[in-house]
Design a protein around this motif. Structure first.
Motif, PDB file in Angstrom:
ATOM      1  N   GLY A  51       0.791  -1.218   0.000  1.00 47.88           N
ATOM      2  CA  GLY A  51       0.000   0.000   0.000  1.00 47.88           C
ATOM      3  C   GLY A  51       0.827   1.272   0.000  1.00 47.88           C
ATOM      4  O   GLY A  51       0.482   2.249  -0.677  1.00 47.88           O
ATOM      5  N   LYS A  52       1.930   1.288   0.749  1.00 49.35           N
ATOM      6  CA  LYS A  52       2.768   2.495   0.784  1.00 49.35           C
ATOM      7  C   LYS A  52       3.411   2.758  -0.570  1.00 49.35           C
ATOM      8  O   LYS A  52       3.524   3.906  -1.001  1.00 49.35           O
ATOM      9  CB  LYS A  52       3.824   2.385   1.881  1.00 49.35           C
ATOM     10  CG  LYS A  52       3.238   2.567   3.272  1.00 49.35           C
ATOM     11  CD  LYS A  52       4.305   2.480   4.345  1.00 49.35           C
ATOM     12  CE  LYS A  52       3.644   2.649   5.716  1.00 49.35           C
ATOM     13  NZ  LYS A  52       4.626   2.635   6.800  1.00 49.35           N
ATOM     14  N   HIS A  53       3.836   1.704  -1.244  1.00 49.34           N
ATOM     15  CA  HIS A  53       4.421   1.886  -2.572  1.00 49.34           C
ATOM     16  C   HIS A  53       3.368   2.343  -3.577  1.00 49.34           C
ATOM     17  O   HIS A  53       3.640   3.195  -4.424  1.00 49.34           O
ATOM     18  CB  HIS A  53       5.128   0.613  -3.036  1.00 49.34           C
ATOM     19  CG  HIS A  53       6.443   0.404  -2.357  1.00 49.34           C
ATOM     20  ND1 HIS A  53       7.596   1.054  -2.718  1.00 49.34           N
ATOM     21  CD2 HIS A  53       6.773  -0.371  -1.290  1.00 49.34           C
ATOM     22  CE1 HIS A  53       8.591   0.691  -1.940  1.00 49.34           C
ATOM     23  NE2 HIS A  53       8.116  -0.188  -1.055  1.00 49.34           N
ATOM     24  N   VAL A  54       2.168   1.787  -3.486  1.00 54.26           N
ATOM     25  CA  VAL A  54       1.083   2.202  -4.390  1.00 54.26           C
ATOM     26  C   VAL A  54       0.736   3.666  -4.136  1.00 54.26           C
ATOM     27  O   VAL A  54       0.615   4.468  -5.065  1.00 54.26           O
ATOM     28  CB  VAL A  54      -0.160   1.303  -4.225  1.00 54.26           C
ATOM     29  CG1 VAL A  54      -1.357   1.862  -4.981  1.00 54.26           C
ATOM     30  CG2 VAL A  54       0.148  -0.127  -4.679  1.00 54.26           C
ATOM     31  N   ARG A  55       0.581   4.037  -2.865  1.00 54.33           N
ATOM     32  CA  ARG A  55       0.257   5.424  -2.539  1.00 54.33           C
ATOM     33  C   ARG A  55       1.333   6.375  -3.046  1.00 54.33           C
ATOM     34  O   ARG A  55       1.056   7.439  -3.574  1.00 54.33           O
ATOM     35  CB  ARG A  55       0.074   5.574  -1.021  1.00 54.33           C
ATOM     36  CG  ARG A  55      -0.524   6.901  -0.598  1.00 54.33           C
ATOM     37  CD  ARG A  55       0.462   7.908  -0.037  1.00 54.33           C
ATOM     38  NE  ARG A  55       1.466   7.347   0.831  1.00 54.33           N
ATOM     39  CZ  ARG A  55       2.745   7.729   0.792  1.00 54.33           C
ATOM     40  NH1 ARG A  55       3.162   8.647  -0.040  1.00 54.33           N
ATOM     41  NH2 ARG A  55       3.615   7.182   1.608  1.00 54.33           N
ATOM     42  N   HIS A  56       2.585   5.983  -2.931  1.00 55.69           N
ATOM     43  CA  HIS A  56       3.700   6.806  -3.396  1.00 55.69           C
ATOM     44  C   HIS A  56       3.602   7.045  -4.908  1.00 55.69           C
ATOM     45  O   HIS A  56       3.812   8.167  -5.385  1.00 55.69           O
ATOM     46  CB  HIS A  56       5.014   6.116  -3.029  1.00 55.69           C
ATOM     47  CG  HIS A  56       6.228   6.877  -3.412  1.00 55.69           C
ATOM     48  ND1 HIS A  56       6.688   7.965  -2.707  1.00 55.69           N
ATOM     49  CD2 HIS A  56       7.092   6.694  -4.442  1.00 55.69           C
ATOM     50  CE1 HIS A  56       7.786   8.429  -3.288  1.00 55.69           C
ATOM     51  NE2 HIS A  56       8.052   7.664  -4.340  1.00 55.69           N
ATOM     52  N   ILE A  57       3.284   6.004  -5.653  1.00 50.38           N
ATOM     53  CA  ILE A  57       3.096   6.139  -7.099  1.00 50.38           C
ATOM     54  C   ILE A  57       1.947   7.108  -7.379  1.00 50.38           C
ATOM     55  O   ILE A  57       2.073   8.024  -8.207  1.00 50.38           O
ATOM     56  CB  ILE A  57       2.827   4.758  -7.747  1.00 50.38           C
ATOM     57  CG1 ILE A  57       4.078   3.889  -7.676  1.00 50.38           C
ATOM     58  CG2 ILE A  57       2.336   4.915  -9.186  1.00 50.38           C
ATOM     59  CD1 ILE A  57       3.842   2.420  -8.029  1.00 50.38           C
TER      60      ILE A  57
END
Length: 191
Positions: A51-57
């Motif tokens: 989720g953190k990587h998706v949110r960052h994108i």
């Protein structure tokens, strides 16, 4: 192929398409995830989640698109929303990704030569770097793919199967395709 000042600058449709394909791949993964898998913490300090990587994108796309929609030539990827709901709830993130895809699709009539300024903060000063829509779209593809490769590693730890092309840059996919054609028997190539 390098860009030459005497040649016309290409329209951004191909770059938009690369971003759309990348985001659709990410959205398809996220849309099928259970919240507990999406929030599963990895790493010694528990800082890595899908989720953190998706949110960052998502934050990076929002930074570009919000600036364009406001008519501002300045883009600042450091000033991101960091909406925690997007890193906690996969269906909310999938919905937001679909919205980004729609916003990107509406850029089709823009020209890639539109001048943009990229704000890049340093310790005590901020640099203003000349950029363009095409350059930022190319950056977003590479940035997203980089994080998707990390997402793929985390997903593998969760036993989530992904297509071989997930988290692979479009240039690498084109290279693989050319290699496949070159390695095909001559009789198959001439058919």
């Amino acid at each position: 192929m390098p860009c030459h000042p005497s040649r016309p600058i290409p329209s951004p449709e191909g770059l938009i398409e690369e971003n759309l394909l990348t985001l659709a791949q990410l959205r398809n993964l996220v849309d099928d995830l259970a919240p507990n898998a999406y929030r599963q913490a990895f790493g010694a300090h528990g800082r890595h989640t899908l989720g953190k990587h998706v949110r960052h994108i998502i934050d990076h796309y929002d930074a570009l698109l919000d600036g364009l929609e406001r008519g501002e030539p300045a883009i600042d990827y450091e000033q991101r929303r960091r909406d925690e709901a997007l890193e906690q709830w996969p269906q909310e993130a999938a919905s937001h990704l679909a919205g980004i895809e729609a916003r990107l699709s509406s850029l089709g009539s823009a020209t890639s030569s539109d001048a943009l300024i990229l704000g890049y903060p340093m310790d005590d000063e901020a640099l203003s770097l000349a950029s363009s829509l095409a350059r930022e779209l190319a950056f977003l593809t590479s940035h997203s793919i980089h994080h998707m490769a990390i997402i793929a590693l985390l997903a593998e730890q969760l036993g989530i199967g992904l297509p071989e092309s997930f988290g692979v840059h479009p240039s690498t996919l084109r290279h693989w395709q050319r290699e496949s054609v070159e390695q095909a028997p001559l009789s198959r190539r001439s058919a």
